[in-house]
Design an enzyme around this catalytic site. Structure first.
Site, PDB file in Angstrom:
ATOM      1  N   VAL A   1     -15.436 -56.458  -1.550  1.00 44.76           N
ATOM      2  CA  VAL A   1     -16.426 -56.846  -2.587  1.00 44.76           C
ATOM      3  C   VAL A   1     -17.766 -57.647  -1.784  1.00 44.76           C
ATOM      4  O   VAL A   1     -17.600 -57.391  -0.325  1.00 44.76           O
ATOM      5  CB  VAL A   1     -15.958 -58.187  -3.301  1.00 44.76           C
ATOM      6  CG1 VAL A   1     -14.681 -57.674  -4.302  1.00 44.76           C
ATOM      7  CG2 VAL A   1     -15.601 -59.378  -2.598  1.00 44.76           C
TER       8      VAL A   1
ATOM      9  N   LYS B   1     -16.093 -63.894  -2.685  1.00 46.80           N
ATOM     10  CA  LYS B   1     -14.567 -63.459  -1.963  1.00 46.80           C
ATOM     11  C   LYS B   1     -13.556 -64.443  -2.351  1.00 46.80           C
ATOM     12  O   LYS B   1     -12.379 -64.063  -2.707  1.00 46.80           O
ATOM     13  CB  LYS B   1     -14.881 -63.271  -0.448  1.00 46.80           C
ATOM     14  CG  LYS B   1     -15.477 -62.030   0.087  1.00 46.80           C
ATOM     15  CD  LYS B   1     -15.765 -61.971   1.618  1.00 46.80           C
ATOM     16  CE  LYS B   1     -16.466 -60.635   1.997  1.00 46.80           C
ATOM     17  NZ  LYS B   1     -15.754 -59.443   1.655  1.00 46.80           N
TER      18      LYS B   1
ATOM     19  N   ASP C   1     -12.205 -52.965  -9.742  1.00 46.28           N
ATOM     20  CA  ASP C   1     -13.652 -53.547  -9.804  1.00 46.28           C
ATOM     21  C   ASP C   1     -13.926 -54.350 -11.202  1.00 46.28           C
ATOM     22  O   ASP C   1     -12.948 -54.428 -11.840  1.00 46.28           O
ATOM     23  CB  ASP C   1     -14.634 -52.394  -9.714  1.00 46.28           C
ATOM     24  CG  ASP C   1     -15.770 -52.672  -9.010  1.00 46.28           C
ATOM     25  OD1 ASP C   1     -16.309 -53.991  -9.330  1.00 46.28           O
ATOM     26  OD2 ASP C   1     -16.294 -52.289  -8.045  1.00 46.28           O
TER      27      ASP C   1
ATOM     28  N   HIS D   1     -11.638 -54.237   9.407  1.00 44.90           N
ATOM     29  CA  HIS D   1     -13.128 -53.996   9.228  1.00 44.90           C
ATOM     30  C   HIS D   1     -13.173 -52.287   9.420  1.00 44.90           C
ATOM     31  O   HIS D   1     -13.179 -52.066  10.625  1.00 44.90           O
ATOM     32  CB  HIS D   1     -13.908 -54.796  10.252  1.00 44.90           C
ATOM     33  CG  HIS D   1     -15.324 -54.346  10.174  1.00 44.90           C
ATOM     34  ND1 HIS D   1     -16.075 -54.554  11.362  1.00 44.90           N
ATOM     35  CD2 HIS D   1     -16.072 -54.156   9.222  1.00 44.90           C
ATOM     36  CE1 HIS D   1     -17.250 -54.086  10.962  1.00 44.90           C
ATOM     37  NE2 HIS D   1     -17.325 -53.822   9.902  1.00 44.90           N
TER      38      HIS D   1
END
Length: 737
Positions: free
Chosen positions: A414, A421, A357, A464
C-alpha cells in the site's frame, strides 16, 4: 578405456557415441576432468582405425551449461603464484598455455580426419556450444525451451575456445557481432536460420540423425579448412567489411564507453582473426583471452555476476535448521502498479494470488495490469495464448480481507505512509492463519518500527521489490529486530520460487539499495546546483558505467516521490538530515513548475507522446541553476569518480552499520538493484579492486572539495591502515544446498 565424465560406445557401423554425463551434477560443465577426458577421447578415436566417425551428446537434460568458472578463478590464483615465484614472463606463458588448451582440444576434433557430429539434446552455452561449433555437423532436438549461445561477455569474458573465430565464419558479420557482444542465447529455430546448426529433428530421432549423417558420407573437414573458403560477409577490407567494422566500433563505444575489456577484445579478435588462416586466428584469440582473464574487470564480474549470484540463488543466507517451505498461495494488499506487478510475477511462477484493494474496481485494475503484461509477452512471442488464460485464472481480485484466510504469505504494497500501513495490518490480522508470514514491500520505512503495529513481530519481514518488478531481478529481504528464522526462510524460498535473486539486509532507513542509489541521485542534483551542464551530468554518469543518468532516474522514480521522501526524512530526523538547496530545487520543480517526472511527461526531461520522438532535457533547466560552469573547464574523470565513490562509500557505511553483513549481497544487490557499474563487480568490489588505501585517499580528496558525503567511515579508515579488503575481512560463508 573408461572415463569418469564420458561414456564411449562404438556400434557395428564403427560410429563412436560419446555421451557426456558428469556424475552427481544436474548439468554438465566444462571442468578440468572433462577437458582432459575429451582430449583423451579425441586422441583415441582418431588413432583407432575401427572408428569411422564420432557423435557427441549428453545424458543430461541439457548438453552443457558452459565452463566451470571457479576453474578460471583457480587459474588466476596459479598465475599469481607463478608470477611471485618465477616472474611475469613465466606467469604469462603458463596462463596462455593453460587457457589455450581447450581451444587446441577442439581444433583437434576439427582436424582429426574423422567426421564428428554434435547431437544437441538441450541447452548448450559457452564452452559447451563451442564444442558443437568445432564439430563438422550439428543437429539439435526439437525443443522450444532449448537455448544455444555464448554468454561469456556478461561475466567479463569472451568465448576463448574458437567462438570468436567460428561464429563469424558461419554467420554474417553483423549477426556474429550481436551474438558475441550481447551474449543473448538463441532458440534452435533462430540458430538454424543463422546457419549455426544444420538440422532440427524430433528428440527421439536425434542420435539416429547424427549417425545417419556420418553413414551418408559426412565430410570430416570444416568449411574454413577447405580451399577457396569465402567469409559470409566478404573480406574485412571490402565494401561490406568497411560498412561493418568502423560502424561497429562506434556502436561499441556508445554501448560500453570502453569500460569492458572483453567486449573490446571480441571486436579485435574478429577484426584481426578474419584476416588470418584459422590456426593463426585461434592463436590471436587465445592471446586476447589470456589478457582479458588477467583483467580486474573479469575477476570482479566472474566473482559477483556468476559465483556470488549462484551462491545467493542457492540460498547462501537461508537458516539451515528451517525445513524447506513451498508457498502455494499469496495475498498482495494494494493492487496499484507495484502490487499488481508482484501479483503478476507470482502468478507467472504458478502461485495462486489474491489481489486486495480498497474496492473491487481498484482490485480489478490490478488484475488488468497482469492481463496487459501477459498480452505484450504473447505479442513478442515470449508466451502462448494458453499461458494468459492459465495465469489470469490464478489471480483473484477482491476488496474482501476475509480472502486472506487460507494464504501462506501476505505482501503489503500500500501507500508509503505509516498510518495507512498500520490500518492495513489491523484489517488483515483478524483473518490470518496462525503460521502465516506477513511482509511489507516498503522501500524506505524501517521494518522494526512498522512491525510494532503487528501482533507477532517474529513473523513480520520486509520484501522489497524493485520497479519494474517484471524486469528487475533483485529482491531485498529486510530483517526487523524481532524477525524470526521461519519468516526469513519463507521469504527466501518465495523469492527463489518466483525466479529472482534475494539479498538479506538488516533494518535501517532506506535499507541498502535506496541508501546507495539515493546518494547517486543526490550527487546529480549537487552537480546541477554547482552549475554543471545537465547533459554533461547525464553523459558522465553513463561514462562511469551507470545505466541511466541521475536526472533521468529521478524522473523515472518520480520527483514528487523524491520530495515526499525528503520531507519525511526531515520530519523524522531533523533539518540536518537533508540538503536544503536540494529540497528547494525539488519544491521548485514539483510544486511551482508542476514537473513530476515521466509520469506526467515532464520532469528534468520533456517526454513526447508515444511514437513521437525521444525524450529531451527540458530547456528551462538552466534558469534553475544558480550559476553555469564552462564545460571545458570541468574534469570529466573527477565527475565520473564522484558518481561511483559516493555510492561505494555509502555501501561501506552500510557495512559499518551492520545493514550489510555479507559483501556478496552489496555487490550483487548494487548491480541488479540499481545498475552500479557492472564492470567493477559492485560497490564493495569497486573498493577492494582499487585497494582500500587508495580508495580512502580518493575519498579525502573529494571530501576536501565537496564535503562530508565523501567522508570515509571509521571502518574503512581502519581497513585501509591494515591493508584489508571487504572479501578478506568479511569472508562470505559458502552456500547452503
Amino acid at each position: 578405456m573408461s572415463y569418469k565424465n564420458f561414456k564411449v560406445e562404438t556400434d557395428s557401423d564403427g560410429i563412436a557415441l560419446v555421451t557426456w554425463d558428469i556424475p552427481g551434477r544436474s548439468m554438465n560443465v566444462l571442468d578440468e576432468t572433462s577437458t582432459n577426458e575429451l582430449e583423451a577421447i579425441v586422441k583415441a578415436t582418431t588413432a583407432d582405425a575401427a572408428v569411422k566417425g564420432v557423435v557427441i551428446t549428453s545424458a543430461k537434460e541439457a548438453f552443457c551449461a558452459g565452463a566451470d568458472l571457479s576453474m578460471l578463478e583457480g587459474m588466476n590464483q596459479a598465475y599469481a603464484k607463478v608470477f611471485k615465484e618465477q616472474g611475469e614472463t613465466a606467469a604469462n606463458q603458463m596462463l596462455f598455455d593453460q587457457s589455450r588448451r581447450f581451444s587446441q582440444v577442439l581444433r583437434g576434433i576439427e582436424t582429426s580426419g574423422k567426421p564428428w557430429a554434435a547431437a544437441i539434446n538441450g541447452l548448450a552455452l559457452g564452452g559447451g556450444f563451442e564444442i558443437t561449433l568445432c564439430c563438422h555437423y550439428r543437429v539439435a532436438a526439437e525443443n522450444p525451451k532449448t537455448r544455444l549461445g555464448l554468454p561469456e561477455v556478461k561475466v567479463g569474458l569472451f568465448p576463448g575456445a574458437g567462438g570468436t573465430q567460428r561464429v563469424p565464419r558461419l554467420v554474417p558479420p553483423q549477426d556474429a557481432m550481436t551474438i558475441l557482444l550481447k551474449g543473448d542465447p538463441v532458440t534452435v529455430d533462430k540458430a538454424k536460420a543463422l546457419n549455426l546448426i544444420h538440422a532440427i529433428v524430433p528428440a527421439a530421432d536425434l542420435i539416429k540423425a547424427a549417425k545417419d549423417w556420418i553413414k551418408g558420407g559426412g565430410k570430416a573437414v570444416a568449411p574454413w579448412d577447405e580451399k577457396g573458403f569465402k567469409l559470409p560477409g566478404g573480406p574485412v577490407f571490402s565494401k561490406a567489411g568497411m560498412m561493418m567494422f568502423p560502424a561497429g566500433n562506434a556502436i561499441y563505444r556508445r554501448e560500453t564507453y570502453d569500460n569492458y575489456p572483453a567486449a573490446r577484445a571480441i571486436m579485435s579478435c574478429v577484426y584481426e582473426g578474419l584476416q588470418l588462416p584459422i590456426d593463426a586466428a585461434l592463436r590471436v584469440e587465445s592471446r586476447y583471452f589470456t589478457s582479458v582473464l588477467r583483467s580486474k574487470e573479469a575477476a570482479a564480474m566472474i566473482r559477483s555476476l556468476f559465483l556470488s549470484m549462484q551462491e545467493l540463488n542457492k540460498g547462501a543466507r537461508r537458516p539451515k535448521d528451517v525445513p524447506a517451505t513451498k508457498v502455494k498461495k499469496i495475498a498482495v494488499i494494494g493492487a496499484g502498479f507495484m502490487g499488481a506487478s508482484v501479483g503478476y510475477v507470482s502468478a507467472r511462477a504458478g502461485l495462486d494470488v489474491v489481489l486486495i484493494d480498497r474496492d473491487q474496481e481498484s482490485a480489478d485494475k490490478g488484475k488488468a495490469h497482469a492481463q496487459k503484461v501477459i498480452e505484450e509477452q504473447i505479442k513478442k512471442g515470449r508466451a502462448k495464448p494458453g499461458d494468459a488464460e492459465a495465469l489470469l485464472a490464478r489471480i483473484t481480485p477482491t476488496a474482501d480481507y476475509a480472502a486472506l484466510k487460507d494464504v501462506d504469505l501476505v505482501i503489503e504494497a500500500v501507500f508509503e505512509d505509516r498510518k495507512v500501513k498500520a490500518e492495513t495490518f489491523a484489517k488483515a490480522q483478524q483473518y490470518l492463519k496462525p503460521d502465516v508470514i506477513f511482509a511489507s514491500n516498503t522501500s524506505t520505512l524501517p521494518i522494526t518500527s512498522l512491525a510494532e503495529s503487528f501482533k507477532d513481530q517474529g513473523k513480520f519481514i520486509g520484501i522489497h521489490f524493485f520497479s519494474p518488478v517484471e524486469k528487475m531481478m533483485l529482491v531485498e529481504i529486510i530483517l526487523g529486530k524481532n524477525t524470526g528464522d521461519v519468516a526469513l526462510a519463507t521469504a527466501l524460498d518465495y523469492v527463489r520460487q518466483i525466479g529472482k535473486t534475494p539479498i538479506v539486509v538488516n533494518d535501517s532507513r532506506g535499507f541498502f539499495a535506496n541508501r546507495c542509489v539515493g546518494r547517486y541521485v543526490a550527487e546529480g542534483n549537487e552537480m546541477f546546483l554547482e552549475g554543471v551542464p545537465p547533459a554533461m551530468i547525464e553523459n558522465c554518469a553513463k561514462m562511469a558505467g551507470m545505466p541511466v543518468g541521475p536526472l533521468s532516474l529521478s524522473d523515472e522514480v518520480a520527483l514528487d516521490l523524491g520530495l515526499k521522501i525528503m520531507k519525511a526524512t526531515e520530519a523524522d530526523l531533523g533539518p540536518n538530515a537533508i540538503n536544503p538547496e536540494q529540497k528547494k530545487l525539488m519544491v521548485e520543480m514539483v510544486e511551482k513548475q508542476g514537473r513530476l517526472g515521466r509520469k506526467n511527461s515532464k520532469g528534468f526531461y520533456d517526454y513526447p507522446e508515444k511514437g513521437k520522438g525521444q525524450k529531451s532535457l527540458w530547456p528551462g533547466l538552466s534558469a534553475l541553476q544558480p550559476k553555469q560552469l564552462d564545460p571545458d573547464t570541468l574534469d570529466i574523470e573527477e565527475l565520473k569518480q564522484r558518481f561511483l565513490v559516493v555510492q561505494a562509500v555509502e555501501a561501506a557505511r552500510t557495512v559499518e552499520d551492520h545493514v550489510i553483513t555479507d559483501p556478496r549481497e552489496a555487490d550483487v544487490g548494487s548491480i541488479l538493484g540499481f545498475g552500479f557499474a557492472p564492470f567493477t563487480g559492485g560497490t564493495l568490489s569497486y573498493i577492494d579492486f582499487m585497494g582500500t588505501k587508495k580508495f580512502v585517499e580518493l575519498c579525502h580528496k573529494l571530501e576536501a572539495k565537496y564535503g562530508s558525503r565523501f567522508t570515509p567511515p571509521k571502518l574503512l579508515e581502519e581497513m585501509a591502515a591494515k591493508g584489508e579488503t571487504f572479501y578478506g575481512r568479511f569472508a562470505p560463508k559458502k552456500a547452503a544446498a
